[in-house]
Motif scaffolding. Structure first.
Motif, PDB file in Angstrom:
ATOM      1  N   UNK A  41      -0.752   7.214  12.740  1.00 18.83           N
ATOM      2  CA  UNK A  41      -1.055   6.366  11.587  1.00 18.83           C
ATOM      3  C   UNK A  41       0.232   5.965  10.880  1.00 18.83           C
ATOM      4  N   UNK A  42       1.086   6.931  10.619  1.00 16.11           N
ATOM      5  CA  UNK A  42       2.316   6.644   9.889  1.00 16.11           C
ATOM      6  C   UNK A  42       3.233   5.705  10.668  1.00 16.11           C
ATOM      7  N   UNK A  43       3.256   5.835  11.979  1.00 16.62           N
ATOM      8  CA  UNK A  43       4.040   4.902  12.801  1.00 16.62           C
ATOM      9  C   UNK A  43       3.457   3.496  12.733  1.00 16.62           C
ATOM     10  N   UNK A  44       2.122   3.387  12.755  1.00 19.74           N
ATOM     11  CA  UNK A  44       1.475   2.079  12.777  1.00 19.74           C
ATOM     12  C   UNK A  44       1.670   1.327  11.464  1.00 19.74           C
ATOM     13  N   UNK A  45       1.498   2.004  10.346  1.00 21.21           N
ATOM     14  CA  UNK A  45       1.587   1.328   9.033  1.00 21.21           C
ATOM     15  C   UNK A  45       2.979   1.427   8.429  1.00 21.21           C
ATOM     16  N   UNK A  46       3.885   2.146   9.108  1.00 21.14           N
ATOM     17  CA  UNK A  46       5.286   2.240   8.697  1.00 21.14           C
ATOM     18  C   UNK A  46       5.437   2.774   7.280  1.00 21.14           C
ATOM     19  N   UNK A  93      -1.150  14.917  15.476  1.00 18.33           N
ATOM     20  CA  UNK A  93      -0.825  13.787  16.351  1.00 18.33           C
ATOM     21  C   UNK A  93      -1.366  12.485  15.764  1.00 18.33           C
ATOM     22  N   UNK A  94      -2.612  12.502  15.283  1.00 18.93           N
ATOM     23  CA  UNK A  94      -3.213  11.300  14.708  1.00 18.93           C
ATOM     24  C   UNK A  94      -2.463  10.867  13.447  1.00 18.93           C
ATOM     25  N   UNK A  95      -2.044  11.827  12.631  1.00 20.01           N
ATOM     26  CA  UNK A  95      -1.298  11.505  11.413  1.00 20.01           C
ATOM     27  C   UNK A  95       0.003  10.795  11.749  1.00 20.01           C
ATOM     28  N   UNK A  96       0.706  11.294  12.743  1.00 22.28           N
ATOM     29  CA  UNK A  96       1.963  10.650  13.142  1.00 22.28           C
ATOM     30  C   UNK A  96       1.715   9.241  13.655  1.00 22.28           C
ATOM     31  N   UNK A 144      -3.254  23.301   8.940  1.00 25.75           N
ATOM     32  CA  UNK A 144      -2.828  21.905   8.919  1.00 25.75           C
ATOM     33  C   UNK A 144      -1.646  21.711   7.972  1.00 25.75           C
ATOM     34  N   UNK A 145      -1.683  22.355   6.809  1.00 29.73           N
ATOM     35  CA  UNK A 145      -0.558  22.261   5.881  1.00 29.73           C
ATOM     36  C   UNK A 145       0.712  22.811   6.533  1.00 29.73           C
ATOM     37  N   UNK A 146       0.585  23.937   7.228  1.00 32.87           N
ATOM     38  CA  UNK A 146       1.748  24.540   7.872  1.00 32.87           C
ATOM     39  C   UNK A 146       2.305  23.672   8.985  1.00 32.87           C
ATOM     40  N   UNK A 147       1.431  23.074   9.777  1.00 37.88           N
ATOM     41  CA  UNK A 147       1.891  22.276  10.919  1.00 37.88           C
ATOM     42  C   UNK A 147       2.565  20.986  10.470  1.00 37.88           C
ATOM     43  N   UNK A 148       2.013  20.357   9.434  1.00 33.64           N
ATOM     44  CA  UNK A 148       2.490  19.023   9.052  1.00 33.64           C
ATOM     45  C   UNK A 148       3.528  19.036   7.943  1.00 33.64           C
TER      46      UNK A 148
END
Length: 476
Positions: A386-391, A381-384, A413-417
């Motif tokens: 971050x990626x939304x914020x910095x585009x 969730x946090x990764x998504x 984590x590798x499997x989920x993301x």
């Protein structure tokens, strides 16, 4: 003959004194002293035994001398936000109260009601956590105003330990930024904010950057320890030291994994926008005035507490192994405040599952599986966010710190993301601490050169996604 430098790395559950030296383009490390740490109840508050920590630092220095490592400098890093106040005679007016203490209950909410979140976040860039230094100081103001009236010096925990070694008072920049009392843009104490909060401005010291040569050891300590050392400020916030040791910072998200999981990116400027505030991201100072745009997630504290409550034969390795065969599928929201310091972590996890009408984890393997899966959900969730914020999208996640050795969680984590997970070095905090000492001494030219040396000196494990699955951030 080896000439080493000493990194004192103190975390919430343990501390180490690590010796490091350079050999050509390689970096070498050796642990010379390890000791336990923990907050204990003292006069109604959970406190760190800072006198004990100081004695352990001295033992580590002695051990390095006895082992023939010829130490030439030392620097200390610890966790963030906690502090002591000194009077006019430099005597402690306060214990080093732990951020997990309940004295700040309700303080943050009162500040938000009066001051507003947006204004405070736009100035400091710091996420709203109930244990921030701002709220700890306001708790003292509310309940013990005479202490603030008599205070002459504010020193965070590593600042105070450096003071005991040298007699010099300073506030190191990276840790000072975590207080929610510094302006993210001027990079100085926000005196207007301090005044508005009714806090004394004179107690705060000038901030100094990582790599500052503070002072030699006090003369009496040199005699006691049989060695003369320069005290060189590292990034005294342990996460800032750890992030300095991330080899691939431009291409990767990072997770500094330990008692807390700090997930984020390194950025040249603070991101103090509403979305970042609402997602509870923080902008903490890093080396060379870079910013650590990151989110605090509960981290391995939960599994540490579960392991502490189990019979002695259960190790962390045993829990990870048992979680691999567990069929348990429930999850909890690891970011709930209820997990900050419950009386019994197992009971708290089971209660959270019961309230969510999920199966109750009972076996050690089920409890571990619940924690690991819940952490992976929170990371994703946090990764998504971050990626939304910095585009932009990141293809790699670089995990450093002790938690990087948890192969089960890394693979989850590798499997989920669907991203490559790189794990290591596990001793990133000590390495980052030493890196600033080497740079200050001219042994390494720059942070970039140091990161290149770290990359070739320490093993990094790679985890690729092993199964295809719908990737989403669970709502728990």
């Amino acid at each position: 003959m080896i000439k080493s430098r000493l990194a004192v790395d103190i975390g919430a559950s343990s501390g180490r004194v690590m010796a490091g030296w350079t050999t050509g383009h390689n970096l070498e490390l050796k642990e010379v002293h390890r000791f336990k740490n923990g907050a204990t109840l003292k006069e109604g508050h959970f406190c760190w035994d800072i006198d004990y920590l100081y004695e352990q630092i001295k033992r580590g220095i002695k051990a390095s001398v006895e082992q023939g490592l010829n130490p030439t400098s030392i620097g200390i890093n610890t966790w963030a936000v906690d502090f002591v106040l000194l009077d006019e005679h430099d005597h402690r007016l306060t214990e080093a109260v732990s951020y997990r203490d309940a004295r700040t209950d309700g303080i943050m909410e009162d500040v938000i009601d009066v001051y507003g979140k947006e204004v405070l976040y736009e100035r400091t860039g710091i996420a709203f956590q109930p244990f921030n230094t701002l709220y700890q100081l306001l708790a003292i103001k509310r309940r013990q105003p005479d202490i603030l009236e008599n205070a002459q010096t504010f020193l965070m925990v590593p600042d105070y330990l450096h003071f005991l070694l040298t007699g010099k008072k300073t506030n190191e920049y990276t840790n000072a930024t975590t207080t929610q009392l510094m302006n993210a843009f001027t990079k100085k104490w926000d005196e207007d904010l301090l005044t508005e909060m009714g806090l004394p401005t004179h107690i705060f010291q000038d901030t100094h950057l990582p790599g500052t040569k503070l002072s030699p050891l006090k003369a009496d300590l040199q005699r006691e320890l049989g060695v003369s050392l320069d005290v060189i400020l590292p990034a005294t916030h342990d996460t800032a030291s750890a992030i300095a040791a991330v080899p691939e910072w431009q291409t990767s998200l990072y997770i500094s994994s330990g008692t807390w999981s700090l997930i984020g990116i390194e950025n040249p400027f603070p991101i103090c926008i509403t979305k970042a505030m609402n997602d509870n991201f923080t902008n903490e100072g890093g080396v060379n005035y870079r910013f650590r745009f990151l989110k605090n997630i509960m981290g391995l504290w939960m599994i540490q507490e579960v392991q502490r409550l189990l019979p002695d034969e259960w190790s962390f390795a045993d829990l990870a192994k048992e979680s691999q065969t567990s069929t348990y599928s429930g999850k909890v929201d690891v970011d709930q405040r209820r997990f900050l310091k419950p009386d019994n972590m197992i009971d708290e996890i089971q209660s959270a599952c019961r309230e969510a009408e999920q199966e109750i984890p009972t076996s050690p393997g089920d409890l571990a599986k619940c924690i690991y899966e819940s952490l992976a959900v929170s990371y994703e969730k946090a990764i998504k966010q971050i990626e939304e914020t910095v585009e932009r999208t990141y293809e790699q996640i670089h995990i450093i710190g002790g938690g990087s050795q948890n192969a089960q969680l890394n693979q989850m984590l590798a499997d989920r993301t669907g991203k490559t997970v790189l794990a290591g070095p596990s001793e990133a905090t000590a390495v980052g601490n030493l890196l600033m000492q080497w740079i200050a001494a001219g042994e390494i030219v720059s942070l970039e050169e140091g990161r290149s040396m770290i990359k070739q000196s320490f093993q990094v494990e790679e985890y690729q996604p092993q199964r295809s699955e719908q990737r989403y951030a669970d709502k728990v």
